[in-house]
Design a protein around this motif. Structure first.
Motif, mmCIF file in Angstrom:
data_model
loop_
_atom_site.group_PDB
_atom_site.id
_atom_site.type_symbol
_atom_site.label_atom_id
_atom_site.label_comp_id
_atom_site.label_asym_id
_atom_site.label_seq_id
_atom_site.Cartn_x
_atom_site.Cartn_y
_atom_site.Cartn_z
ATOM 1 N N TRP A 13 -5.517 4.106 4.469
ATOM 2 C CA TRP A 13 -6.271 3.225 3.577
ATOM 3 C C TRP A 13 -6.482 1.853 4.222
ATOM 4 C CZ3 TRP A 13 -5.531 -1.268 0.608
ATOM 5 C CH2 TRP A 13 -6.460 -1.457 -0.419
ATOM 6 N N LEU A 14 -5.449 1.310 4.857
ATOM 7 C CA LEU A 14 -5.554 -0.012 5.465
ATOM 8 C C LEU A 14 -6.397 -0.030 6.740
ATOM 9 C CD1 LEU A 14 -1.944 -1.397 4.973
ATOM 10 C CD2 LEU A 14 -4.060 -2.347 4.020
ATOM 11 N N GLY B 38 -14.414 -1.483 -2.167
ATOM 12 C CA GLY B 38 -14.242 -2.344 -3.340
ATOM 13 C C GLY B 38 -14.266 -3.824 -3.020
ATOM 14 N N LEU B 39 -14.210 -4.155 -1.728
ATOM 15 C CA LEU B 39 -14.256 -5.560 -1.297
ATOM 16 C C LEU B 39 -15.487 -5.817 -0.423
ATOM 17 C CD1 LEU B 39 -10.504 -6.070 -0.340
ATOM 18 C CD2 LEU B 39 -11.650 -6.711 -2.460
ATOM 19 N N ALA C 177 0.832 -1.203 0.000
ATOM 20 C CA ALA C 177 0.000 0.000 0.000
ATOM 21 C C ALA C 177 0.869 1.258 0.000
ATOM 22 C CB ALA C 177 -0.948 0.000 1.194
ATOM 23 N N LEU D 231 -6.814 -5.557 -5.194
ATOM 24 C CA LEU D 231 -7.361 -4.202 -5.218
ATOM 25 C C LEU D 231 -6.246 -3.169 -5.309
ATOM 26 C CD1 LEU D 231 -9.806 -2.334 -5.067
ATOM 27 C CD2 LEU D 231 -9.714 -2.555 -2.571
ATOM 28 N N LEU D 232 -5.179 -3.355 -4.542
ATOM 29 C CA LEU D 232 -4.025 -2.447 -4.626
ATOM 30 C C LEU D 232 -3.432 -2.458 -6.033
ATOM 31 C CD1 LEU D 232 -2.317 -3.124 -1.199
ATOM 32 C CD2 LEU D 232 -3.202 -0.909 -1.993
ATOM 33 N N VAL E 79 -7.189 -7.832 -1.129
ATOM 34 C CA VAL E 79 -6.635 -6.496 -0.881
ATOM 35 C C VAL E 79 -5.443 -6.259 -1.803
ATOM 36 C CG1 VAL E 79 -5.433 -5.038 0.811
ATOM 37 C CG2 VAL E 79 -7.483 -6.290 1.485
ATOM 38 N N TYR F 52 -8.970 0.402 -11.197
ATOM 39 C CA TYR F 52 -9.985 0.447 -10.151
ATOM 40 C C TYR F 52 -11.064 1.443 -10.515
ATOM 41 C CZ TYR F 52 -12.160 1.034 -5.599
ATOM 42 O OH TYR F 52 -13.057 1.087 -4.578
ATOM 43 N N GLN G 103 -12.644 -1.834 3.084
ATOM 44 C CA GLN G 103 -12.517 -1.506 1.674
ATOM 45 C C GLN G 103 -13.848 -1.653 0.949
ATOM 46 O OE1 GLN G 103 -9.736 -0.049 0.745
ATOM 47 N NE2 GLN G 103 -9.254 -0.347 2.906
ATOM 48 N N HIS H 171 -9.259 1.309 7.195
ATOM 49 C CA HIS H 171 -10.695 1.341 6.929
ATOM 50 C C HIS H 171 -11.139 0.162 6.074
ATOM 51 C CE1 HIS H 171 -9.633 5.449 8.036
ATOM 52 N NE2 HIS H 171 -10.842 5.475 8.558
ATOM 53 N N GLY I 37 -11.599 -7.055 4.707
ATOM 54 C CA GLY I 37 -10.208 -6.664 4.894
ATOM 55 C C GLY I 37 -9.302 -7.874 4.864
#
Length: 134
Positions: free
Chosen positions: A99-100, A106-107, A86, A124-125, A121, A133, A104, A102, A111
């Motif tokens: 970012w980590l 998108g998922l 990240a 997504l990254l 994750v 994205y 996600q 909270h 987490g």
């Protein structure tokens, strides 16, 4: 600010061969390595433990014993790896931490508390990194 790099620096002071890392995980990481991750993320232990799926009572036992179980060690290394990824994607440790911390969107709010979650994750990254994205 010190960056948690458990699968590199904290596991031996230099880049670690995967075999050595596996042996360290199987033996169980020192509790101080979890503390390093906690300090880097700037999260209370209770919140970090929840992200790693480690109960508060287990956390207290591990602190007293000074060593994590192999499963817990694997989770710490996995989260540290995601933090480094990240940081590379966002170009800044502060933004990576935020970012980590909270869930996600998108998922679906998931987490990296499981291996499957961590892989998602990472995916997504990767999508963020390559502007795929949406």
């Amino acid at each position: 600010m010190k960056m948690a790099t458990l699968d590199k620096n904290a596991v031996g002071g230099k880049s670690t061969h995967p075999t050595e890392l596996i042996q360290r995980i199987q033996k169980g990481l020192r509790f101080t390595e979890l503390k390093t991750l906690q300090d880097t993320l700037e999260l209370p232990f209770e919140k970090l433990a929840a992200k790693l799926c480690i109960s508060r009572s287990t956390l207290q036992r591990r602190k007293a014993a000074g060593r994590l179980s192999p499963d817990e060690s694997d989770k710490v290394v996995r989260f540290s790896r995601l933090l480094r990824h990240a940081t590379a994607v966002f170009g800044d440790a502060e933004r990576a931490r935020a970012w980590l911390k909270h869930p996600q969107v998108g998922l679906g709010g998931a987490g990296p508390s499981t291996e499957t979650g961590a892989r998602e994750v990472e995916n997504l990254l990767g999508r963020i990194e390559y502007s795929v994205y949406t």
